[in-house]
Design a protein around this motif. Structure first.
Motif, PDB file in Angstrom:
ATOM      1  N   ALA A 188      31.273  14.211   2.326  1.00 26.58           N
ATOM      2  CA  ALA A 188      31.938  13.033   1.771  1.00 26.58           C
ATOM      3  C   ALA A 188      31.159  12.394   0.631  1.00 26.58           C
ATOM      4  N   ALA A 189      29.843  12.395   0.721  1.00 29.24           N
ATOM      5  CA  ALA A 189      29.023  11.752  -0.311  1.00 29.24           C
ATOM      6  C   ALA A 189      29.220  12.403  -1.674  1.00 29.24           C
ATOM      7  N   ALA A 190      29.616  13.678  -1.681  1.00 32.44           N
ATOM      8  CA  ALA A 190      29.808  14.413  -2.939  1.00 32.44           C
ATOM      9  C   ALA A 190      31.239  14.300  -3.459  1.00 32.44           C
ATOM     10  N   ILE A 191      32.092  13.541  -2.749  1.00 35.68           N
ATOM     11  CA  ILE A 191      33.495  13.382  -3.150  1.00 35.68           C
ATOM     12  C   ILE A 191      33.715  11.922  -3.566  1.00 35.68           C
ATOM     13  N   PRO A 192      33.627  11.602  -4.850  1.00 31.43           N
ATOM     14  CA  PRO A 192      33.740  10.207  -5.299  1.00 31.43           C
ATOM     15  C   PRO A 192      35.072   9.566  -4.935  1.00 31.43           C
ATOM     16  N   ALA A 193      36.123  10.354  -4.756  1.00 28.45           N
ATOM     17  CA  ALA A 193      37.443   9.794  -4.462  1.00 28.45           C
ATOM     18  C   ALA A 193      37.503   9.151  -3.082  1.00 28.45           C
ATOM     19  N   ILE A 194      36.566   9.478  -2.203  1.00 21.09           N
ATOM     20  CA  ILE A 194      36.544   8.885  -0.855  1.00 21.09           C
ATOM     21  C   ILE A 194      35.602   7.691  -0.850  1.00 21.09           C
ATOM     22  N   PRO A 195      36.122   6.465  -0.675  1.00 24.31           N
ATOM     23  CA  PRO A 195      35.240   5.298  -0.631  1.00 24.31           C
ATOM     24  C   PRO A 195      34.308   5.376   0.576  1.00 24.31           C
ATOM     25  N   ARG A 196      33.050   5.072   0.345  1.00 25.30           N
ATOM     26  CA  ARG A 196      32.101   5.045   1.467  1.00 25.30           C
ATOM     27  C   ARG A 196      32.277   3.761   2.274  1.00 25.30           C
ATOM     28  N   GLU A 197      32.844   2.746   1.607  1.00 24.44           N
ATOM     29  CA  GLU A 197      33.027   1.464   2.275  1.00 24.44           C
ATOM     30  C   GLU A 197      34.322   0.837   1.773  1.00 24.44           C
ATOM     31  N   ILE A 198      35.064   0.170   2.678  1.00 18.02           N
ATOM     32  CA  ILE A 198      36.337  -0.461   2.324  1.00 18.02           C
ATOM     33  C   ILE A 198      36.320  -1.928   2.758  1.00 18.02           C
ATOM     34  N   PRO A 199      37.189  -2.762   2.189  1.00 20.98           N
ATOM     35  CA  PRO A 199      37.184  -4.192   2.539  1.00 20.98           C
ATOM     36  C   PRO A 199      37.577  -4.495   3.978  1.00 20.98           C
ATOM     37  N   ASP A 200      38.372  -3.627   4.599  1.00 19.12           N
ATOM     38  CA  ASP A 200      38.824  -3.881   5.968  1.00 19.12           C
ATOM     39  C   ASP A 200      37.665  -3.631   6.945  1.00 19.12           C
ATOM     40  N   LYS A 201      37.297  -4.629   7.716  1.00 21.63           N
ATOM     41  CA  LYS A 201      36.156  -4.513   8.620  1.00 21.63           C
ATOM     42  C   LYS A 201      36.580  -4.334  10.079  1.00 21.63           C
ATOM     43  N   SER A 202      37.747  -3.762  10.305  1.00 23.01           N
ATOM     44  CA  SER A 202      38.242  -3.529  11.668  1.00 23.01           C
ATOM     45  C   SER A 202      37.274  -2.635  12.433  1.00 23.01           C
ATOM     46  N   ASP A 203      37.382  -2.713  13.757  1.00 23.16           N
ATOM     47  CA  ASP A 203      36.546  -1.851  14.599  1.00 23.16           C
ATOM     48  C   ASP A 203      36.769  -0.383  14.264  1.00 23.16           C
ATOM     49  N   GLU A 204      38.037  -0.023  14.051  1.00 23.88           N
ATOM     50  CA  GLU A 204      38.333   1.366  13.681  1.00 23.88           C
ATOM     51  C   GLU A 204      39.625   1.410  12.874  1.00 23.88           C
ATOM     52  N   LEU A 205      39.596   2.061  11.726  1.00 18.67           N
ATOM     53  CA  LEU A 205      40.770   2.249  10.880  1.00 18.67           C
ATOM     54  C   LEU A 205      40.888   3.743  10.597  1.00 18.67           C
TER      55      LEU A 205
END
Length: 562
Positions: free
Chosen positions: A158-175
């Motif tokens: 995943a770290a090598a795929i810029p299109a996948i955000p490492r972090e998102i604004p939603d802080k739910s327990d699980e999304l």
């Protein structure tokens, strides 16, 4: 809608009727199933372990479908074949991947859409399906689809795929999100460029043990948010806020199968940032994630593009003989749909090519479309273990001077000669097709290429399948043909002259034609020394001379009658 139901049932039963069981002994069935299963597992190993695609996905699917059909026929107690490599996942999906229901055509789309409201269509992005899991806003898992319940962890990629955000604004327990990792391309037109092996490139990059530079070129298309916002519009708006805005630009409302067909055609021809293989129709609202199970969900359906190639089983092989004695090879295959055509026959070419390819009934062949939509043989992808080769004609028995007579041995070439002289630019016998000649040559007086000239209405009426009215019509055409120009009779006989030479021919009777020397023939356009000599010898043949005498006598009788 009642009419659509009826047509849908007809399609369903037609598909069922084609799935017939081979006439094999139990021993042979076991052998054929084992061989094909072994080949599929070999391709699986190359794909899942090594990241290599050795066979087109469409062709793989068709062979696996064929294997499952054989298992239903001969091993009904055994579970249908599936890839063991797809089952080797070690990480549970929080929500199962359901898969999509495959719809074959617009009629099936209409049937599926009935009684459903608020539907949306998206391009079916051709890539690799994954689950993304975020916990407290941070990427916690990237899981391959696997068998829909378990997959492999690709989090290290995943770290090598810029299109996948490492972090998102939603802080739910699980999304949990489900989507497609795809190869980003520039202005890709599916209609012109096809699949460009995009899915295999993505799979290979993800399965490699060492980092692949291709990972940086991957995009992500989110097509499902289990237990997310209730409606599609709400989900797309929320996804954009999370950093997954791509899908919103490619999600359109549809109210009918015509709407779906328009978007499908538009995206097939439009420049897109990804490769596609069809469209997917979504219901606005979906069931809760805990109800999702692997299989074909009724809440989502795909209408794929017609593949540029298809595979089919060779059912039998024909060896038509042309009027000049050339033997062709035609494969009769199980009916398949290719573009807008139903393909049942494929011309393979010469006997030598067939012998080199070693194709027998039961083999699986790949068919594409050549120019002007003509079905074209591409390759063999599977060979049955039991090689029952059909008997082919002996090429030494057929040539440009064979089969002017109506004998069992000559039937194919003889019919080709008759079909040739019926054509509009030869003797112009309208409505007299090969099938007509097949009936007429059954009459005992039909002995040679021009015997039909002597057949009266009573004789024609005696032929099975020829009514008195049809007999009178045929006799009318036969009488009318007597007045065709001399050059057309030369062409009907099959004299091996190029068109330019025939059109420049100054003779208007058979005596003048037969008096020509090789030197005389060379004065006509397109006639070299070798061809001139061939024509002279061809016209000396006893069968040819007998036919010319017959035509002359018939012409003389006609003139006396007039």
């Amino acid at each position: 809608m009642a009419e659509k139901r009826i047509l849908w049932l007809l399609w369903l039963f037609a598909g069922t009727a084609q799935a017939l069981c081979p006439r094999w002994t139990p021993v042979r069935a076991t052998e054929e199933i084992a061989q094909l299963q072994q080949q599929l597992r070999s391709w699986d190993q190359a794909y899942y372990r090594d990241g290599q695609t050795l066979i087109d996905d469409t062709l793989y699917d068709s062979l696996q479908q064929r294997l499952r059909q054989w298992q239903r026929c001969f091993q009904p107690a055994i579970a249908p074949d599936r890839s063991v490599w797809a089952d080797n996942g070690t990480v549970d999906h929080p929500v199962a991947h359901t898969g999509v229901k495959k719809l074959p055509d617009k009629l099936a789309v209409a049937y599926w859409m009935q009684d459903k409201e608020a539907l949306w269509v998206q391009p079916k992005v051709d890539g690799v399906a994954v689950t993304l899991v975020y916990r407290q806003g941070k990427l916690a898992a990237l899981i391959s689809r696997g068998d829909g319940l378990k997959g492999q962890s690709w989090l290290d990629k995943a770290a090598a795929i810029p299109a996948i955000p490492r972090e998102i604004p939603d802080k739910s327990d699980e999304l949990v999100l489900q989507g497609e990792l795809f190869l980003t391309v520039t202005a890709h037109q599916q209609a012109k460029q096809g699949g460009v092996n995009a899915r295999a490139q993505v799979a290979g990059a993800l399965m490699r043990q060492t980092p692949s530079p291709l990972l940086a070129q991957l995009g992500v298309f989110i097509w499902a948010w289990p237990d997310g916002p209730k409606t599609m519009a709400m989900r797309q708006a929320a996804l954009k806020q999370l950093g997954f805005g791509l899908a919103s630009a490619w999600t359109q409302p549809v109210a009918s199968e015509e709407d779906v067909a328009r978007w499908r055609d538009r995206w097939f021809h439009a420049p897109l940032p990804f490769v596609t293989d069809g469209v997917v129709i979504h219901q606005d609202k979906r069931s809760t994630g805990k109800q999702w199970m692997p299989g074909s969900s009724e809440e989502i359906a795909a209408w794929k593009y017609n593949p540029p190639i298809v595979s089919s089983e060779v059912q039998s092989i024909d060896f038509p003989v042309g009027r000049t004695g050339k033997i062709a090879v035609v494969l009769n295959v199980a009916p398949v749909q290719l573009d807008d055509k139903t393909v049942r026959r494929v011309n393979l070419g010469s006997l030598a090519r067939w012998q080199a390819l070693d194709i027998v009934p039961g083999d699986q062949v790949v068919i594409g479309l050549a120019g002007q939509g003509i079905p074209r043989f591409e390759k063999v992808i599977w060979r049955v273990t039991q090689r029952n080769r059909p008997d082919a004609p002996n090429p030494e028995q057929y040539h440009s001077l064979s089969c002017f007579d109506n004998s069992p041995h000559c039937r194919k070439q003889f019919l080709s000669r008759l079909s040739w002289l019926s054509q509009k630019d030869v003797l112009d016998l309208p409505g007299i097709q090969r099938s007509t000649w097949q009936r007429l040559i059954l009459h005992p007086d039909f002995l040679h290429l021009f015997s039909w000239l002597n057949m009266d209405i009573e004789q024609l009426s005696a032929v099975p399948g020829v009514t008195p009215q049809r007999a009178r019509q045929l006799r009318h055409y036969f009488d009318r043909v007597q007045h065709q120009p001399f050059r057309r009779w030369v062409k009907a006989l099959g004299v091996p002259l190029p068109s330019a030479a025939l059109n420049a021919l100054p003779d208007d009777d058979w005596d003048g034609l037969l008096a020509r020397s090789a030197h005389d023939w060379q004065q006509l356009p397109g006639m070299g020394a070798t061809l001139a000599e061939k024509v002279v010898n061809w016209l000396k043949d006893k069968q040819v001379r007998a036919l010319i005498d017959f035509i002359q006598q018939r012409r003389a009788s006609q003139q006396q009658a007039e």
